[in-house]
Design an enzyme around this catalytic site. Structure first.
Site, short mmCIF file in Angstrom:
data_model
loop_
_atom_site.label_atom_id
_atom_site.label_comp_id
_atom_site.label_asym_id
_atom_site.label_seq_id
_atom_site.Cartn_x
_atom_site.Cartn_y
_atom_site.Cartn_z
N ARG A 100 0.85 -1.18 0.00
CA ARG A 100 0.00 0.00 0.00
C ARG A 100 0.89 1.23 0.00
O ARG A 100 1.51 1.55 1.01
CB ARG A 100 -0.88 -0.03 1.25
N HIS B 205 -3.46 4.56 4.76
CA HIS B 205 -4.69 3.76 4.78
C HIS B 205 -5.84 4.49 4.07
O HIS B 205 -6.50 3.95 3.21
CB HIS B 205 -5.04 3.45 6.23
N TYR C 103 3.61 4.45 11.74
CA TYR C 103 3.81 3.00 11.86
C TYR C 103 4.67 2.37 10.77
O TYR C 103 4.86 1.17 10.75
CB TYR C 103 2.45 2.28 11.94
C1 TPP Z 1 -15.43 -5.64 10.84
C2 TPP Z 1 -14.57 -4.44 10.71
N1 TPP Z 1 -13.72 -4.11 11.71
C3 TPP Z 1 -12.97 -2.99 11.63
C4 TPP Z 1 -13.06 -2.17 10.55
C5 TPP Z 1 -12.25 -0.89 10.48
N2 TPP Z 1 -11.25 -0.98 9.43
C6 TPP Z 1 -11.46 -0.44 8.21
S1 TPP Z 1 -10.25 -0.79 7.15
C7 TPP Z 1 -9.36 -1.63 8.30
C8 TPP Z 1 -8.07 -2.27 7.93
C9 TPP Z 1 -8.24 -3.25 6.80
O1 TPP Z 1 -7.04 -3.85 6.51
P1 TPP Z 1 -6.92 -4.93 5.37
O2 TPP Z 1 -7.98 -5.96 5.51
O3 TPP Z 1 -5.53 -5.40 5.35
O4 TPP Z 1 -7.27 -4.14 4.03
P2 TPP Z 1 -6.50 -2.89 3.44
O5 TPP Z 1 -6.96 -1.69 4.20
O6 TPP Z 1 -5.05 -3.13 3.60
O7 TPP Z 1 -6.94 -2.84 2.03
C10 TPP Z 1 -10.04 -1.62 9.52
C11 TPP Z 1 -9.55 -2.23 10.75
C12 TPP Z 1 -13.96 -2.54 9.53
N3 TPP Z 1 -14.10 -1.81 8.43
N4 TPP Z 1 -14.69 -3.66 9.63
#
Ligand code: TPP
Lengths: 343, 382
Positions: free
Chosen positions: B273, B277, B286
Site C-alpha cells: 500500500r 490507509h 507506523y
Molecule cells: C469488521 C470491521 N472491523 C474494523 C473495521 C475498520 N477498518 C477499516 S479498514 C481496516 C483495515 C483493513 O485492513 P486490510 O484488511 O488489510 O485491508 P487494506 O486496508 O489493507 O486494504 C479496519 C480495521 C472494519 N471496516 N470492519
C-alpha cells in the site's frame, strides 16, 4: 451540526481546556498505572494509538503486552478478553467503530453478559468494551450507528455513555473498576469537544448508574445522554426566549437506569421529552417514557414525548443532518407539551 | 472386580487405530514457496502483446483515478478515499479476468476494480462521497456494493456462486479482501463453505502489508496467507501482486477452474500500500520510508512498461498517448465531481421497506413539514 457545549464541572483546579478524547486516554492510563491487571486490546490501539488516538502512548508506557494490537477480528478480541478476565485480568477492549462491533455481539450476549449469572457468581467478568458511537462526523455507511438499544436489551451488561469531558474520565475509571462488564459508549462527535478540565486534579469517579441534572428548570424536563446532551442544552437556552424554563437531565448510565433522578425531575416539572439520536421505534426512549409514566403518572401534565432519529438505516453523510434530532426538533416537541386532553 | 479380572482382559493387546488417511491430499493445494512472477522472467516473452497493452492502459488509468480521487478529498468533494495506488495490478487483473455474467465482490478499497469492470467512475464514488450508500445497481454490473465491514462480502460471494451453480449457470464469483480481513471469522467461514460446497469462487487477498497500522506479522503466524487455503481443502496460490501479467494469469486459471467445476481457489497477491490507509491516516506513525522506497522500485506500472518498451511494443509516443487518455478521464471525473449532487432529503424514507410503513409515512410528513418551514427563510435570505 451544533457546537458541543459542555457543562463545566465547576470544581476547583479545572482550568486547562482538554478534549474528551484526552480525558478518556488519561482514564485508561491512570487505571493501568494503578492496577497491573488492566490490559487494553483492540485493532490499531498500540503503535497507532487507535484511529481516534484514545490509546496514544499506552503501548510505549506500559509495553505491548498491556496495550496490544490484535489481529483484526472483533469476535476474537472480545472472546479472548473473556478468557483473560476468567484468569483474573481486567481487559479493556476497543471496538473501532459502532457497526464493526457486531461480530463480537455473540461473545457479548452469550458470555460477557451471562457469565456471572451462569456461574452463580463464581466467575464475574470485569470487561470494559469501549465503542465509539453515533453520527454527526460525516462517516460513510457503518460508521455512525447508535447501538445502545441492543446493549440495553441484554441483561448483565452495564451501558454507560459520558457527555462531558469530566464524565469521560470519571465514568471510564468507574467502568474499568467495575466487577461487572460495561459497554462504554463514546459519543464520537464529542471526542474533540473541550472543557476546562485538568488531568492534574482528578475528577470525581462517579459510581455507575447516577444521572445528573445539567440545568435546572421548572416547566419541563429534557432527558438525554451522550451526543444529544449539547443539543438539549442549546435547546434549553433557546426555549428560554419563549418562556420555557427547561431542566436537562443527563442520564450518563442507561443500565442501570437512575429512576430516582429522572422521576424527581419530572415530578417537579410535570412534563418530559426524551431525546436521543438512535431510532425511536424500539429505542431507549420508549423504555424511558414507560418508566416515567409508571412512576409519575399523576404528576404529568402531558404525555411523555420522544425526539429520536428516524426509523431508518443510518443515512449517507450528505443527508444525516436531516436525520439527526437537532435543536428545532427538540423545541417542536417542547411546544407540543402544551398538551390538552383530547388534542 | 478389578480391570484384570474382566473376562477376556488378559487377552487384550493394544491395537492401532482404524486406518486413517487425509480427506484431501494436501500436496497439490500448497502454494509455491515464492510469489509467482512472469515479468522479468523468460515466461514474459510468451505473453500476448494485446493483453500487455490492455493491462498497461488500465493500470495507468487506475493510478490516475486514485490520484484524482485523493485530490478530491482535499477539495472536500469526497468524505474519504482509500487509495489503491501500488495495488493497481491486483485491481485491474481482478476486473479483467471476469466475464460479463460473473460477479465481483469488492472490499471498501476496491473502487478501481469496480471501475475497471465498467462502473461509471462517478457512481463508483457515491459511498465515499457520501450521497448514497451505493451509487449503482449491483445487478446491472454484477458488482456487489463496496463492502465496509471487513470480510462480510466473502460468504455472500460463496452463496451467490453456489446459487448460480444450483441454477445451472456457469457463473463465477471473485471476492476481494485485505490481509487484515483474513483474520475475521467471516473469512474462515466463507472458505470452509466454498470448499465443502465446491462453489465456483475465487478469493483474492491483497496482502498490502498493513491493516491500517498493523503489519502482517501481527495479523497472522501462517507461512503465508495462501497457505490458509490448504486447511479448508482448496488450492492456495501465491503471486507477485505488482506483476499484472502474473496476476492475470493466476486469477484467470482460478476462474477457469471454478467455471469448470473445479471448486474454489485462494489467491494471495503480495503487494504494498503506497499511500496511507486513507487520506485521514498518518502512515508515518507506523512505517518507515525505506520500506516504501523499496516497493517503489517494484512499481507495477514500471514493471509492465519495462516489458513493453523492452519488447518494442511501446515507445515514448505510446506512453504519452496512454497518459493523455488517463488525464482526460481524470479531468472528466474532476469536472463531474465538482457539481453538487442533487439530493432529496425525502429519500431518507425511500427503500427502507418495499412498502412504506405507517410510522415512516408519519416521519416523512414531519420532515416534509420541516423542509417547507425552512424554505421561506432561505428564500428571504437570498
Ligand atoms: C469488521 C470491521 N472491523 C474494523 C473495521 C475498520 N477498518 C477499516 S479498514 C481496516 C483495515 C483493513 O485492513 P486490510 O484488511 O488489510 O485491508 P487494506 O486496508 O489493507 O486494504 C479496519 C480495521 C472494519 N471496516 N470492519
Amino acid at each position: 451540526m451544533s457546537s458541543a457545549t459542555v457543562v463545566e464541572a465547576g470544581r476547583p483546579g479545572r482550568t486547562k481546556p482538554a478534549t474528551m478524547a484526552q480525558a478518556l486516554g488519561r482514564a485508561l492510563r491512570d487505571s493501568m498505572a494503578e492496577d497491573p491487571a488492566v490490559h487494553v486490546l483492540g485493532e490499531d490501539v498500540g503503535t497507532l494509538g487507535g484511529v481516534f488516538r484514545i490509546t496514544d502512548g499506552l503501548a510505549k508506557e506500559f509495553g505491548e503486552d498491556r496495550c496490544t494490537d490484535t489481529p483484526l477480528a472483533e469476535a476474537g478480541i472480545l472472546g479472548a478478553a473473556v478468557g483473560m478476565a476468567m484468569y483474573g485480568l481486567r481487559p479493556v477492549v476497543e471496538m473501532q467503530f459502532d457497526a464493526f462491533a457486531y461480530p463480537a455481539f455473540e461473545q457479548l450476549v452469550s458470555h460477557v453478559a451471562k457469565m456471572r449469572n451462569r456461574t452463580r457468581g463464581a466467575m464475574p467478568l470485569p470487561i470494559t468494551v469501549r465503542v465509539p458511537y453515533g453520527g454527526g462526523i460525516g462517516g460513510v455507511e457503518h460508521h455512525s450507528d447508535s447501538s445502545e438499544a441492543y446493549y440495553m436489551a441484554t441483561p448483565g451488561l452495564h451501558v454507560v455513555t459520558p457527555a462531558t469531558v469530566d464524565d469521560a474520565y470519571g465514568l471510564l475509571r468507574a467502568s474499568i473498576a467495575s466487577d461487572d462488564p460495561v459497554v462504554f459508549l463514546e459519543p464520537k462527535r464529542l471526542y474533540w469537544s473541550k472543557a476546562a478540565w485538568s488531568p492534574d486534579s482528578p475528577s470525581v469517579v462517579e459510581p455507575i448508574g447516577r444521572a445528573v441534572v445539567r440545568r435546572s428548570g421548572r416547566s419541563a424536563t429534557l432527558i438525554t445522554y451522550g451526543p444529544s446532551l449539547p443539543v438539549c442544552m442549546e435547546a434549553a437556552e433557546a426555549a428560554g426566549a419563549e418562556g420555557w424554563d427547561l431542566e436537562v437531565v443527563d442520564l450518563r448510565s442507561l443500565t442501570p437506569f437512575d429512576d430516582e433522578t429522572v422521576a424527581a425531575s419530572v415530578r417537579r416539572t410535570g412534563r418530559a421529552v426524551v431525546v436521543h439520536e438512535s431510532s425511536g421505534f424500539g429505542g431507549p426512549g420508549g423504555e424511558i417514557a414507560a418508566r416515567i409514566t409508571e412512576r409519575c403518572f399523576h404528576h404529568l401534565e402531558a404525555p411523555v414525548l420522544r425526539v429520536a432519529g428516524f426509523d431508518i438505516p443510518y443515512p449517507p453523510p450528505m443527508l444525516e443532518r436531516h436525520h439527526l434530532p437537532g435543536v428545532d426538533r427538540v423545541l417542536d416537541a417542547v411546544a407540543r407539551l402544551q398538551w390538552e386532553a383530547g388534542s | 472386580m478389578t480391570v484384570q479380572e474382566l473376562p477376556g482382559a488378559a487377552a487384550y493387546r493394544p491395537t492401532p487405530p482404524p486406518a486413517w488417511k487425509p480427506l484431501t491430499d494436501p500436496a497439490p493445494l500448497l502454494p509455491d514457496p515464492e510469489p509467482y512472477r512472469v515479468l522479468g522472467t523468460d515466461a514474459a516473452a510468451d505473453a500476448d502483446p494485446a493483453l500487455l497493452l490492455r493491462l498497461y492502459t488500465e493500470l495507468v488509468r487506475g493510478r490516475r483515478y486514485n490520484a484524482q480521487a485523493t485530490a478530491l478529498t482535499k477539495q472536500g468533494r469526497l468524505a474519504v478515499y482509500p487509495s489503491s495506488t501500488g495495488q493497481e495490478a491486483c485491481e485491474i487483473a481482478a476486473a479483467l479476468v471476469l466475464e460479463d455474467r460473473d460477479w465481483l465482490f469488492p472490499s471498501y478499497r476496491d473502487t478501481l476494480a469496480a471501475v475497471a469492470r465498467g462502473l461509471d467512475p462517478v457512481e463508483a464514488l457515491s459511498l465515499l462521497r457520501g450521497d448514497r450508500h451505493t451509487g449503482y445497481d449491483p445487478r446491472e454490473h454484477r458488482v456487489a456494493p463496496l463492502c465496509t465491514p471487513l470480510a462480510n462480502q466473502l460468504p455472500h460471494a460463496v452463496g451467490l456462486a453456489h446459487a448460480a451453480r444450483l441454477k445451472g449457470d456457469d457463473v463465477v464469483a471473485l471476492a476481494m479482501v485485505g490481509d487484515g480481513g483474513t483474520s475475521e471469522g467471516d473469512f474462515h467461514e466463507a472458505l470452509n463453505f466454498a470448499a465443502v460446497w465446491q462453489a465456483p469462487v475465487v478469493f483474492l487477498v491483497q496482502n498490502n502489508g498493513f491493516a491500517i497500522s498493523v503489519p502482517l506479522a501481527k495479523q497472522t503466524a501462517a507461512p503465508s496467507l495462501a497457505h490458509k487455503a490448504v486447511g479448508y481443502g482448496m488450492p492456495g496460490r501465491l503471486v507477485d501482486g505488482n506483476d499484472a501479467v502474473a496476476m492475470h494469469q493466476v486469477l484467470g486459471e482460478a476462474v477457469a477452474r471454478a467455471r469448470s467445476g473445479g471448486g474454489p481457489t485462494l489467491v494471495e497477491a503480495v503487494t504494498y500500500r503506497m499511500d496511507a490507509h486513507t487520506n485521514a491516516d498518518d502512515a508515518t506513525r507506523y512505517r518507515v520510508a525505506e520500506e516504501v522506497e523499496a516497493w517503489r522500485a517494484h512499481d507495477p506500472i514500471r514493471l509492465l512498461e519495462g516489458e513493453l518498451t523492452g519488447r518494442g511494443l511501446l515507445g515514448d509516443d505510446g506512453i504519452e498517448e496512454v497518459r493523455e487518455a488517463a488525464d482526460r478521464m481524470a479531468a472528466g471525473l474532476r469536472e463531474r465531481m465538482n457539481t453538487d449532487p442533487v439530493l432529496d432529503p425525502m429519500d431518507l424514507f425511500a427503500h427502507v421497506y418495499a412498502e412504506q410503513t405507517t410510522q415512516l409515512r408519519e416521519q416523512a410528513a414531519q420532515l416534509r413539514a420541516e423542509l417547507d418551514a425552512e424554505r421561506p427563510e432561505q428564500e428571504n435570505g437570498r
